[in-house]
Design a protein around this motif. Sequence first.
Motif, short mmCIF file in Angstrom:
data_model
loop_
_atom_site.label_atom_id
_atom_site.label_comp_id
_atom_site.label_asym_id
_atom_site.label_seq_id
_atom_site.Cartn_x
_atom_site.Cartn_y
_atom_site.Cartn_z
N THR A 122 0.83 -1.21 0.00
CA THR A 122 0.00 0.00 0.00
C THR A 122 0.86 1.25 0.00
OG1 THR A 122 -0.18 0.16 2.43
CG2 THR A 122 -1.79 -1.23 1.28
N THR A 124 3.72 2.72 -1.97
CA THR A 124 4.45 2.52 -3.22
C THR A 124 5.93 2.88 -3.09
OG1 THR A 124 3.64 4.68 -3.96
CG2 THR A 124 2.45 2.74 -4.72
N ASP A 152 -2.47 0.38 -4.72
CA ASP A 152 -2.65 1.09 -5.98
C ASP A 152 -2.04 0.24 -7.10
OD1 ASP A 152 -2.53 2.81 -8.19
OD2 ASP A 152 -2.32 4.58 -6.94
N GLU A 155 -0.21 2.20 -9.97
CA GLU A 155 1.09 2.76 -9.60
C GLU A 155 2.12 1.65 -9.40
OE1 GLU A 155 4.08 5.43 -8.86
OE2 GLU A 155 2.11 5.72 -9.79
N LEU A 285 -9.22 4.96 -2.90
CA LEU A 285 -8.47 4.25 -3.92
C LEU A 285 -9.30 3.10 -4.51
CD1 LEU A 285 -5.93 3.70 -5.54
CD2 LEU A 285 -4.99 2.47 -3.57
N GLN A 289 -10.15 2.45 -8.57
CA GLN A 289 -9.63 1.36 -9.42
C GLN A 289 -10.57 0.17 -9.54
OE1 GLN A 289 -5.84 0.36 -7.67
NE2 GLN A 289 -6.70 -1.09 -6.21
#
Length: 387
Positions: A122, A124, A152, A155, A285, A289
Motif C-alpha cells: 500500500t 508505493t 494502488d 502505480e 483508492l 480502481q
Amino acid sequence: MSFGTKLVQAKPSSGRHHGALSTPIYQASTFHQFSLSEPGKFDYSRSGNPTREALEQTIAELEGGYAGFAFSSGMAAISSVFCLLSAGDEVLLSDDIYGGTYRAITKLFPRFGIRGKFVDTTNTEAVRAAITSATRAIFLESPSNPQMNITDIEEASRIAKQRGLLTIVDNTFMTPYLQRPLELGADIVVHSATKYIGGHSDVVGGLVVVASQEISDEIGFIQNAFGAILGPQDSWLLLRGLKTLKVRMDQHEKNARQIASWLASRSEVEAVYYPGLPEHPGHELALKQAKGFGGMISFTLGSVEQVEQFLHNLTLPALAVSLGAVESIITYPARMSHASIPEEQRKQMGVTDTLLRISVGIEDAEDVIRDFEQAFRWIDSKVSHTI
C-alpha cells in the motif's frame, strides 16, 4: 456489450455443436488423429481440452487479457505463475497475503532458489525501495486477505514496468466484474476460481489470465509441462458459475455493505475492515480502481474467549475455510486460512487471534444480522454472568 450480458451470452469457439446453449463436457483423455501429416487441434487433455479451452477463452475475454489458462486449484495457478521465475530470482509480495501463497513462496519455492520478500504494497515508495537486482516480479492482493488493504495497482504496475518486472495480481476477492488489473497495467491476473467464479462450494479450480503473447507462451508451456490442469467437468462447472457472477456479486456487495455498517455500530466489535466503509483508509483508492467493494469483511472482537463464544453460537454462516459462495462462510484465519504462517509473522500481518473473516453470501442480510445479534447477546450474557 455490458459485462453482465457478456457473462450470459459468452460463446467460446470450442465445443459448439448442434446449437447447444451449454458448452459440451468433453470427458476425454485422448483424441483420435485422422492424419499424421495434419494432426487435430487436440491430442491429449493435459495439453488441451475443448471444455477447458472454452473456460480459458471466456476468462481471458472477461479480464481483457490476451489468453487464459485453467488449473486444478488456485494454488496450482499461483505456483505455475511462480514457475516463470528461475533460481536466484526474488518476488516482492504484499505483506498481508493469503496463507497458501505465503506457504508456497516461503517453504516450497526456496528449494528451487526462488525467494519471496514481503513489503507493505500500500506504500508505493516502500515497494520501490524494496526492489533489488534480483527482483523479477511483484505479487499483489488488493484487497488483501484478510486485512482488506488496498494497493494502488496502477502505480505498482508503473513502478514494475520502469524496472522491467512482472506485476501479478490475485483478483480472487474482486473478480473481473468488479476489478480488471490488466487494464490497470498488470501483466498477469490469478484467481482461485473455487471462490466467486464457481460460487457454489462445489468445485476447486484456478485461473490465470495474461496480457501478452510472450507471457502466454511461457504459461502455456508451464501448464503443459507441469500438468496441474483443470478437468473438463470442473471447467464446465466454472463456466456455469460465471453466468450468474454479476447477479451474485451485486447481492454479495449489497449485503456486505449493510452488514459491515451494522458491525461498525456494535460495541462488541473492536475494528471492521471493509473498503466500502468511508472510514477505511483505502476507500477512495478502491473507488478509483474498482467498480465495487466486494463481499468480504474482516472484524475483530475483544478476546479469544469472545471469538469462541461467538462462533459457537452462530447458526447461519458456515464455519469453513473457503469464501465466495452463495452461502455466508465465516473463517477464523489464525487457525484456518493463515494457520501455515508462523504466529509471530501472523501477528505482524494483523492476523491476530481475535480476527474473524466473513464471506457474505446472498441470503437476506437481515437474517445474517439477526444471527450475529443473538450470538453477541450470548457473549454479553456470559460477561454479565461472570461479573
